[in-house]
Design an enzyme around this catalytic site. Structure first.
Site, short mmCIF file in Angstrom:
data_model
loop_
_atom_site.label_atom_id
_atom_site.label_comp_id
_atom_site.label_asym_id
_atom_site.label_seq_id
_atom_site.Cartn_x
_atom_site.Cartn_y
_atom_site.Cartn_z
N LYS A 12 -13.78 -11.54 30.44
CA LYS A 12 -12.52 -11.37 29.68
C LYS A 12 -11.47 -12.36 30.18
O LYS A 12 -11.56 -12.89 31.30
CB LYS A 12 -11.98 -9.95 29.81
CG LYS A 12 -11.69 -9.47 31.25
CD LYS A 12 -10.36 -9.90 31.83
CE LYS A 12 -10.16 -9.46 33.28
NZ LYS A 12 -9.04 -10.12 33.96
N PRO A 96 -17.49 -16.79 35.97
CA PRO A 96 -17.14 -17.26 37.32
C PRO A 96 -16.96 -16.09 38.29
O PRO A 96 -16.41 -15.06 37.94
CB PRO A 96 -15.79 -17.96 37.11
CG PRO A 96 -15.72 -18.28 35.66
CD PRO A 96 -16.59 -17.30 34.93
N ALA A 98 -15.30 -14.09 41.24
CA ALA A 98 -13.92 -13.97 41.75
C ALA A 98 -12.99 -14.94 41.01
O ALA A 98 -12.15 -15.60 41.60
CB ALA A 98 -13.85 -14.23 43.26
N GLY A 100 -11.09 -14.04 38.14
CA GLY A 100 -10.06 -13.41 37.31
C GLY A 100 -10.58 -13.13 35.91
O GLY A 100 -9.80 -12.90 34.98
N GLY A 103 -16.10 -10.69 36.03
CA GLY A 103 -17.56 -10.87 36.02
C GLY A 103 -18.27 -9.71 36.70
O GLY A 103 -19.26 -9.18 36.17
N GLY A 104 -17.78 -9.28 37.85
CA GLY A 104 -18.39 -8.16 38.57
C GLY A 104 -18.28 -6.88 37.75
O GLY A 104 -19.20 -6.05 37.74
N SER A 105 -17.18 -6.73 37.04
CA SER A 105 -16.99 -5.56 36.18
C SER A 105 -17.98 -5.60 35.02
O SER A 105 -18.52 -4.57 34.62
CB SER A 105 -15.56 -5.53 35.64
OG SER A 105 -14.65 -5.47 36.71
N ALA A 106 -18.23 -6.80 34.47
CA ALA A 106 -19.21 -6.94 33.38
C ALA A 106 -20.61 -6.60 33.90
O ALA A 106 -21.41 -5.99 33.18
CB ALA A 106 -19.17 -8.35 32.80
N ASP A 138 -11.42 -2.78 35.58
CA ASP A 138 -11.78 -3.63 34.44
C ASP A 138 -13.13 -3.28 33.83
O ASP A 138 -13.54 -3.89 32.84
CB ASP A 138 -11.85 -5.11 34.88
CG ASP A 138 -10.47 -5.68 35.16
OD1 ASP A 138 -9.48 -5.13 34.63
OD2 ASP A 138 -10.39 -6.69 35.88
#
Ligand code: C5P
Length: 333
Positions: A12, A96, A98, A100, A103-106, A138
């Site tokens: 996002k 990417p 870390a 913003g 990505g980790g949330s996805a 997120d």
């Protein structure tokens, strides 16, 4: 054949991000406008005895143990649903690390959906969204995608109507920024102490409200006012006109991100010189999102920004795109 499910979930950008002073739990009340964009995290979930994780693409050096949000997502779903099976997760990352862009949330959102299907837990989207919120602020948005307003910690979502497709040029940095560090810098710049009390009464223009609100005027209100998304941004999204949207991009975390990473000033200047309609740091950065008129314009802006050598990588993406969805489901026997 081993049962398997393949899911992808988008990263996002934040078209607007207004931040209030920290709450006693350390989180900041937000009012943000998320747009999901066409960079995807893919999760392949295969039936197994234990929960394991392998990472391809970006972030191949990220931890694969229980500190990884994808592993935590699988474990949380297992505990909640009472399933006793495991899963072998293979993650292919495009977003990417870390950066913003959540990505980790996805990864967590894709894992929740993949394991839900693989294990047949029968949880609805609403129950998955609740688990998503437990995993991170997120994560719920990565499940739903498209365009949404986020309040609370960013996890309370209201879908937002958006017309047309927007073309973005992303300037991705080789080294990410720590989200908690950017929020801490935000507190320091605004004179907020981490437990929510303003030091010395805060600074002019600082938000001092405790909650987040949905509608209303501009967010830079005075004492007692909650962060708010400008209704003009919501109207801009209905216009389908990038020239209108360009006037409403804003991010309260841009200043602290620039403080921690002054080179981002060069990226924003390069986007401007390249003819982008506007550019803004996404979330807690350091990715910069530059808005273009259309696909050819985005290609041209990207070319000029690449030549300026201000970022590790320059990508073009579009948004909004849908949230987590199943690409393939092999039931096995
Ligand atoms: O929820 P998530 O794990 O993504 O948040 C990471 C960190 O970012 C939190 O621990 C907190 O320091 C900061 N954060 C915040 N306020 C928010 C969201 C995140 O302070 N609304």
């Amino acid at each position: 054949m081993t049962p398997k499910v393949q899911v992808r979930a988008p990263g996002k950008i934040n078209l607007a991000l207004h931040v209030g002073p920290p709450r006693p739990d350390g989180y900041h009340p937000l009012a943000t406008l998320f747009q999901a964009v066409s960079l995807y995290e893919e999760v392949l979930a295969e039936a197994a005895d234990d929960v394991t994780l392998t990472i391809h693409g970006r972030g191949a050096d990220l931890p694969t143990d229980a500190t990884n949000l994808a592993v935590r997502a699988a474990q949380l779903l297992r505990e909640t649903s009472g399933v006793e099976r495991g899963v072998s997760l293979t993650l292919t990352k495009e977003v990417p690390v870390a950066g913003g862009m959540a990505g980790g949330s996805a990864d967590a959102a894709a894992t929740l959906l993949a394991c839900d299907q693989l294990w047949g837990t029968g949880l609805g989207r609403e129950e998955l969204a609740e688990l998503a919120g437990e995993l991170g602020a997120d994560v719920p948005f990565a499940l739903t995608g498209l365009s949404a307003m986020g309040t609370g910690r960013g996890d309370l979502l209201t879908p937002v109507m958006s017309r047309g497709t927007y073309h973005w040029v992303l300037a991705v940095q080789a080294e990410g920024l720590s989200t908690p560090a950017v929020f801490r810098e935000f507190d320091a710049l605004r004179g907020f102490s981490p437990d929510g009390a303003a030091r010395g009464g805060g600074v002019p223009g600082a938000h001092s409200g405790g909650g987040a609100d949905v509608a209303g005027a501009d967010s830079a209100g005075g004492a007692g006012e909650a962060p708010r998304v400008d209704p003009a941004l919501l109207s801009a999204l209905l216009s389908a006109d990038p020239l209108v949207l360009a006037r409403h991009l804003s991010n309260d975390l841009q200043e602290p991100a620039l403080e921690l990473r002054p080179e981002l000033g060069d990226v924003l200047a390069a986007a401007d010189r390249a003819g982008a309609l506007a550019a803004v740091v996404s979330g807690s950065g350091p990715t910069v999102a530059a808005l273009a008129l259309d696909a050819p314009h985005a290609a041209s802006v990207a070319g000029v920004m690449r030549a300026a050598e201000v970022a590790g990588e320059i990508l073009t993406v579009t948004g909004p795109v849908p949230g987590a969805r199943v690409l393939e489901h092999v039931h096995g026997r």
